[in-house]
Write a protein that holds these residues in place. Sequence first.
Motif, PDB file in Angstrom:
ATOM      1  N   LEU A 175      19.770  -1.447   5.851  1.00 41.63           N
ATOM      2  CA  LEU A 175      20.160  -1.972   7.156  1.00 41.63           C
ATOM      3  C   LEU A 175      21.082  -0.995   7.892  1.00 41.63           C
ATOM      4  O   LEU A 175      21.017  -0.883   9.120  1.00 41.63           O
ATOM      5  N   GLU A 230      18.758 -12.382  15.379  1.00 39.27           N
ATOM      6  CA  GLU A 230      18.711 -11.081  14.693  1.00 39.27           C
ATOM      7  C   GLU A 230      19.652 -11.068  13.489  1.00 39.27           C
ATOM      8  O   GLU A 230      19.297 -10.599  12.404  1.00 39.27           O
ATOM      9  N   SER A 235      18.606 -11.035   9.226  1.00 39.85           N
ATOM     10  CA  SER A 235      19.089 -10.121   8.189  1.00 39.85           C
ATOM     11  C   SER A 235      19.726 -10.889   7.041  1.00 39.85           C
ATOM     12  O   SER A 235      19.602 -10.489   5.868  1.00 39.85           O
ATOM     13  N   ARG A 254      17.033 -12.177   4.880  1.00 36.08           N
ATOM     14  CA  ARG A 254      16.499 -11.066   4.092  1.00 36.08           C
ATOM     15  C   ARG A 254      17.380 -10.802   2.871  1.00 36.08           C
ATOM     16  O   ARG A 254      16.874 -10.577   1.775  1.00 36.08           O
ATOM     17  N   HIS A 311      10.038 -13.095   5.150  1.00 35.06           N
ATOM     18  CA  HIS A 311      10.646 -12.227   4.148  1.00 35.06           C
ATOM     19  C   HIS A 311      10.102 -12.499   2.754  1.00 35.06           C
ATOM     20  O   HIS A 311      10.056 -11.594   1.920  1.00 35.06           O
TER      21      HIS A 311
END
Length: 261
Positions: A87, A132, A136, A139, A176
């Motif tokens: 990331l 957004e 993450s 994930r 994911h």
Amino acid sequence: MLWPVTVAGVLLGSAVAGVPGGILGGVLGHALDRHWGLRRWSEVPAQLGRWLGLRPDFERVLFLCLGRMAKAHGRVTAEHLQLARELMQQYRLDEPQRLAAMADFNRGKLPATSVERQLRRLCRQQQGRNAELLDSCWRMGLVHGRPSAATRQLLERWAAIAGLGKAEQQRMQQRHQRRRSGSAAPVATGGGLQQAAAVLGVEQNAEPAQIKRAYRRLLSRHHPDKLMAAGASEDELAAAGEQVHRIQQAYEKLKRYRGFR
């Protein structure tokens, strides 16, 4: 170019200790100007807000949340750290920014760190990036397969803070999980600037206001919660989720290119 902290340092130092104080204040002020990237007075309030924690940076809150998410698994593993590094690369952080991001990741693991307070502030101030950030976090939460009970509890609480519905959370989880299992190709991250502009239906050098309008219009059109209310099938919801991800990636690429928030 006016270096605001430099000027303030000279004035304050001169008032306290005359010419030597002014010189010392100017040197220290210039070092702070360069460290914070300040070149004009109008930039001071935003930097001061970030320093006081009143205006948190997206990347700082992101890595605080990722650290807390990794710790919720029970222990932080090599896979968690590898994803954090991926990331950092995705957001094109330079070496000082990477060190700061890793420090935030480590602080996020500590129970005493007020992660959710920072998250609430960010979600209020940068609502367009809520999905957004949560994407993450999902994930990270799925690094080892199905999320633990503690991980899912965090994700659900943070989704409520970010204003994301259950359909949006389900879309993130499915995407994911498919990526981990290899049953679907990873979603393209937007390609070049021309491709990003094409996704949003704008010119590459369009005005920021036009880019923002296009982004919000497309998000509203493809949002899974809206489609679920209209009776969309699971396949249609999954496709809409993929499209939302492409839209978000394209918007972030153009936003970095044009240099607006």
